[in-house]
Scaffold this motif. Structure first.
Motif, mmCIF file in Angstrom:
data_model
loop_
_atom_site.group_PDB
_atom_site.id
_atom_site.type_symbol
_atom_site.label_atom_id
_atom_site.label_comp_id
_atom_site.label_asym_id
_atom_site.label_seq_id
_atom_site.Cartn_x
_atom_site.Cartn_y
_atom_site.Cartn_z
ATOM 1 N N LEU A 152 0.515 -1.005 0.206
ATOM 2 C CA LEU A 152 -0.375 -0.139 0.420
ATOM 3 C C LEU A 152 1.375 1.028 -0.332
ATOM 4 O O LEU A 152 1.654 1.079 1.067
ATOM 5 C CB LEU A 152 -1.330 0.241 1.157
ATOM 6 N N GLU A 153 0.373 2.981 -1.072
ATOM 7 C CA GLU A 153 1.183 3.281 -1.413
ATOM 8 C C GLU A 153 0.587 4.486 -0.514
ATOM 9 O O GLU A 153 -0.671 4.724 -1.159
ATOM 10 C CB GLU A 153 1.794 3.204 -2.245
ATOM 11 N N ILE A 154 0.847 5.599 -0.336
ATOM 12 C CA ILE A 154 0.251 7.232 -0.266
ATOM 13 C C ILE A 154 1.010 7.778 -0.917
ATOM 14 O O ILE A 154 2.342 8.048 0.002
ATOM 15 C CB ILE A 154 -0.060 7.229 1.264
ATOM 16 N N GLU A 155 0.664 8.551 -1.370
ATOM 17 C CA GLU A 155 1.832 10.182 -2.233
ATOM 18 C C GLU A 155 0.601 11.366 -1.812
ATOM 19 O O GLU A 155 -0.910 11.047 -1.969
ATOM 20 C CB GLU A 155 2.278 10.412 -2.961
ATOM 21 N N GLY A 156 1.274 12.598 -1.441
ATOM 22 C CA GLY A 156 0.857 14.163 -1.695
ATOM 23 C C GLY A 156 0.279 14.233 -2.612
ATOM 24 O O GLY A 156 0.320 13.822 -3.649
ATOM 25 N N SER A 157 -0.038 15.174 -2.469
ATOM 26 C CA SER A 157 -0.178 16.141 -3.751
ATOM 27 C C SER A 157 0.162 17.539 -4.581
ATOM 28 O O SER A 157 0.522 17.710 -3.429
ATOM 29 C CB SER A 157 -1.858 16.050 -4.287
ATOM 30 N N ILE A 158 0.495 17.811 -5.881
ATOM 31 C CA ILE A 158 0.601 19.019 -5.906
ATOM 32 C C ILE A 158 0.047 20.168 -6.992
ATOM 33 O O ILE A 158 0.371 19.190 -8.169
ATOM 34 C CB ILE A 158 2.469 19.603 -6.012
ATOM 35 N N LEU A 159 -0.404 21.561 -6.490
ATOM 36 C CA LEU A 159 -0.633 21.859 -7.577
ATOM 37 C C LEU A 159 -2.269 21.086 -8.380
ATOM 38 O O LEU A 159 -2.694 21.015 -9.530
ATOM 39 C CB LEU A 159 -0.315 21.638 -8.514
ATOM 40 N N ASN A 210 2.043 13.884 -6.331
ATOM 41 C CA ASN A 210 3.336 14.530 -6.243
ATOM 42 C C ASN A 210 4.304 12.850 -5.333
ATOM 43 O O ASN A 210 4.428 12.927 -4.548
ATOM 44 C CB ASN A 210 2.989 15.296 -4.728
ATOM 45 N N PRO A 211 5.090 12.840 -6.544
ATOM 46 C CA PRO A 211 5.744 11.126 -6.293
ATOM 47 C C PRO A 211 6.849 11.396 -5.619
ATOM 48 O O PRO A 211 7.223 10.706 -5.090
ATOM 49 C CB PRO A 211 6.328 10.986 -7.480
ATOM 50 N N THR A 222 -5.608 16.436 0.065
ATOM 51 C CA THR A 222 -5.382 15.742 -0.654
ATOM 52 C C THR A 222 -4.210 14.895 -0.803
ATOM 53 O O THR A 222 -3.427 15.275 -0.978
ATOM 54 C CB THR A 222 -6.009 15.948 -2.197
ATOM 55 N N TYR A 223 -4.643 13.468 -0.767
ATOM 56 C CA TYR A 223 -3.935 12.030 -0.593
ATOM 57 C C TYR A 223 -4.017 11.494 -1.823
ATOM 58 O O TYR A 223 -5.200 10.476 -2.335
ATOM 59 C CB TYR A 223 -3.475 11.856 0.662
ATOM 60 N N TRP A 224 -3.109 10.631 -2.592
ATOM 61 C CA TRP A 224 -3.266 10.043 -3.669
ATOM 62 C C TRP A 224 -2.815 8.178 -3.178
ATOM 63 O O TRP A 224 -2.005 8.332 -2.733
ATOM 64 C CB TRP A 224 -2.657 10.217 -4.655
ATOM 65 N N TRP A 225 -3.397 7.202 -3.495
ATOM 66 C CA TRP A 225 -3.027 6.464 -2.770
ATOM 67 C C TRP A 225 -3.195 5.079 -3.930
ATOM 68 O O TRP A 225 -3.570 4.926 -4.868
ATOM 69 C CB TRP A 225 -4.083 5.467 -1.713
ATOM 70 N N ARG A 226 -2.362 3.976 -3.793
ATOM 71 C CA ARG A 226 -2.471 2.707 -4.850
ATOM 72 C C ARG A 226 -2.420 1.643 -4.029
ATOM 73 O O ARG A 226 -2.326 1.106 -2.852
ATOM 74 C CB ARG A 226 -1.835 2.478 -6.316
ATOM 75 N N VAL A 227 -2.741 0.429 -4.402
ATOM 76 C CA VAL A 227 -2.599 -1.081 -3.776
ATOM 77 C C VAL A 227 -2.002 -1.799 -4.947
ATOM 78 O O VAL A 227 -2.517 -1.851 -5.173
ATOM 79 C CB VAL A 227 -3.785 -1.902 -2.964
ATOM 80 N N SER A 228 -0.709 -2.166 -4.988
ATOM 81 C CA SER A 228 -0.498 -3.377 -5.623
ATOM 82 C C SER A 228 -0.095 -5.080 -4.434
ATOM 83 O O SER A 228 -0.126 -5.255 -3.775
ATOM 84 C CB SER A 228 1.209 -2.746 -5.968
ATOM 85 N N ALA A 229 -0.944 -5.838 -5.690
ATOM 86 C CA ALA A 229 -1.058 -7.353 -5.336
ATOM 87 C C ALA A 229 -0.211 -8.107 -5.831
ATOM 88 O O ALA A 229 0.240 -7.891 -7.246
ATOM 89 C CB ALA A 229 -2.808 -7.664 -6.024
#
Length: 631
Positions: A167-174, A178-179, A207-214
């Protein structure tokens, strides 16, 4: 070897395969074994003629006649078993099942060429391969959710063949992902949900971005092939923002704004404030002293029944208070225990809990954990103020003395502000700070909204007239001296209380203090000592001698008299109630203890009870003293 065919008819069988299970997308070796069941020695070859769709097989040798699909072995003796050179099998990444068709041939290898003489056996081998995890979708937070708490719950569908999830969470910009702002990257087992711990804290209105890799040995599959976003909102489950008269609630960390999981807060909210005997406050508690402890580092947390007021140094405050002759039955004492909510980590763990600066500045560890406690205390203060008015009744509450240590000072701050905004007109409120914690003391945390000016603002009672005591007093110790923060260019924040209604006092000074009062808890020890012996620091009247309760007991010149003061809005005046032996008394009044310049004669009637109204002529504190005329 060609002559061997004249000796006996060739015969043989395929008897073994080195493996039948594979990993999708990964090449593996496969060895085939065969047995010569004739009575003569022959050369054999094994070849494949059919493979499942998407699978590839190859040998390590190219033969001009048959290409890449066979391997041979020379001279298998009668009744012997031999393994041919390995084949290289590569299943598709998605895996799958199927059959490989194999043939066993007698071959002739004369003149450097291989001739397939006759087929001896045909076998179909069942094979399977685990593939990369199947496609799956994210469930919670829903894509585009704008109402997430600072500790969101993440859920996703199970992916077939997954042995773990990333599970990954990243921030945002504009408004975009934002990687470069990685918040979390955590490897999990086969669970399909994960609760965010709150570290690092997610910012409100962000705002935050997330994804999950199986994942499995074959590779990984990303949910829906893309990232999803959510926005963290400011949690306020009990509507504290509505009663936040200081207006700092929106500036607190998101994680500390959500008090729904705070044990002590929830208990007090449901049950209410209690006195030292455990009884709930009622309408009779018109005069209340509230003691508030500070930050509770985790090594001290103890069992669920842990009570800082049973520990040093607060135990001495409670014990000395209940044994003091100045402890009057008119007053109700609340020892406000919020130890579990104040348990936000030790000083060392603060270095990782809130990495807002260097790990160590001038020998002082980061103070993030204490700041967390202060933010929670800030909200506990709103609860204290509201419960006092709710349980006692707005029109019944006459005097409140708030006494707090360290991060508990922020509970004191909001309680006093709440009472000022919502209490009865000219409610008498006193605040006592015992080494208050201020995040701005350290340069690496100077941006926090909690400042000395805010604490001082809680002492500004322009519309409050208090009888018999000062509005505020604060005490500090050498441990907070400027040398502690010299390395980061900061300065110690000493108190500058507005004179003459308040005071600041260094409890371990050479005139009045003691050496064992130099530490952070020194002011608490000092205050406890002044309750037991008000003569400590008597030259300047510090400590318990400044309290409302002490002055109620000592504002007359003889113990045969008692006097209390109550503000009456109807006449904008103070009503003095005096009980004692009938006779004539002289009443002195003024705005300081040393400035009782106004006097008048008053008469206690035969009933032994006098009610005397005094006009309010100043916004400062008013002090009174009764003296029998024979003095």
């Amino acid at each position: 070897m060609a002559l061997s065919r004249l000796l006996a008819a060739p015969a043989g069988n395929i008897v073994s395969f080195s493996q039948s299970e594979f990993v999708g997308g990964q090449s593996a070796t496969l060895t085939v074994g065969a047995t010569n069941s004739s009575t003569a020695t022959y050369d054999f070859a094994v070849r494949f003629i059919q493979v499942p769709t998407g699978w590839t097989l190859a040998t390590d040798t190219i033969y001009p006649l048959w290409g890449w699909n066979y391997n041979r072995t020379d001279g298998i003796a009668p009744s012997a078993t031999a393994e041919f050179k390995p084949f290289y099998v590569t299943p598709p990444a998605v895996g799958g099942t199927g059959q490989i068709t194999w043939e066993l041939w007698q071959v002739d290898t004369e003149f450097g060429f291989t001739s397939f003489v006759q087929k001896l056996d045909t076998v179909q081998q069942s094979v399977s391969a685990s593939g990369t995890p199947s496609p799956f979708a994210l469930l919670l937070p829903a894509a585009g959710s704008t109402t997430q708490p600072p500790t969101p719950e993440f859920q996703w569908q199970a992916a077939t063949n997954a042995v773990g999830y990333l599970l990954e969470i990243e921030g945002s910009i504009l408004g975009q992902r934002n990687p470069l702002d990685e918040i979390v990257s955590v490897s999990l087992g086969t669970v399909t949900n994960w609760a965010y711990s709150g570290t690092p804290a997610l910012a409100c209105a962000s705002t935050y971005w997330w994804r999950v890799s199986a994942t499995n040995a074959s590779g990984s599959t990303v949910n829906n092939g893309s990232w999803q976003w959510f926005t963290v909102t400011a949690p306020d489950p009990f509507g504290l923002s509505a009663v936040d008269v200081a207006g700092l609630f929106p500036q607190l960390q998101c994680i500390n704004r959500d008090v729904s999981a705070l044990t002590d807060f929830a208990y007090t909210l449901e049950h209410g404030l209690t006195n030292l005997s455990g009884a709930l406050l009622t309408t009779n508690a018109s005069q209340v002293l509230v003691l508030i402890h500070g930050w509770n580092p985790s090594p001290l947390i103890g069992p669920a029944t842990f009570d800082p007021f049973n520990e040093v140094p607060w135990q001495a405050v409670v014990t000395n208070l209940t044994q003091s002759p100045t402890f009057t039955t008119n007053w109700t004492v609340v020892a406000y225990n919020w130890a579990h909510d104040a348990n936000v980590g030790t000083v060392p763990t603060a270095e990782t809990a809130r990495p807002v600066g260097p790990a160590d500045v001038g020998g002082i560890p980061l103070i993030g954990s204490a700041t967390d406690a202060a933010e929670r205390g800030y909200q506990h203060g709103l609860l204290i103020g509201s419960k006092l008015l709710e349980q006692v009744g707005t029109n019944n509450l006459k005097q409140v003395h708030l006494c707090a240590h360290s991060a508990g000072s922020w509970a004191l701050y909001t309680a006093s502000r709440y009472l000022r905004a919502n209490g009865p007109p000219k409610l008498q409120v006193q605040v006592t700070y015992l080494d208050p914690f201020i995040p701005a003391q350290a340069c690496f945390n100077s941006s926090h909204p909690f400042t000395p000016d805010l604490l001082q603002s809680s002492t500004n009672y322009a519309s409050v007239t208090v009888s018999g005591a000062v509005a505020a007093d604060g005490y500090w110790a050498t441990v907070d001296d400027v040398t502690d923060y010299a390395a980061c260019g900061s300065t110690t924040i000493h108190w500058s209380w507005p004179s003459p209604n308040s005071a600041t006092f260094k409890v371990d000074n050479t005139t009045y203090g003691q050496n064992n009062w130099y530490a952070h808890d020194g002011p608490v020890k000092f205050y406890a000592a002044t309750i037991a012996d008000p003569a400590i620091g008597a030259a300047s009247g510090y400590g318990w001698k400044k309290s409302l309760m002490y002055n109620e007991y000592h504002n007359v010149s003889t113990e045969s008299l008692t006097m209390t003061a109550m503000y009456l809005a109807a006449c904008d005046c103070l009503r003095l109630e005096v009980t004692g032996t009938p006779g004539t008394l002289r009443l002195y009044s003024g705005t300081t203890l040393d400035g009782l310049t106004t006097s008048e004669l008053v008469q206690i009637p035969e009933s032994g009870r006098l009610q005397h109204e005094v006009p309010v002529t100043t916004s400062n504190m008013q002090f009174f003293r009764l003296v029998p005329t024979e003095e």
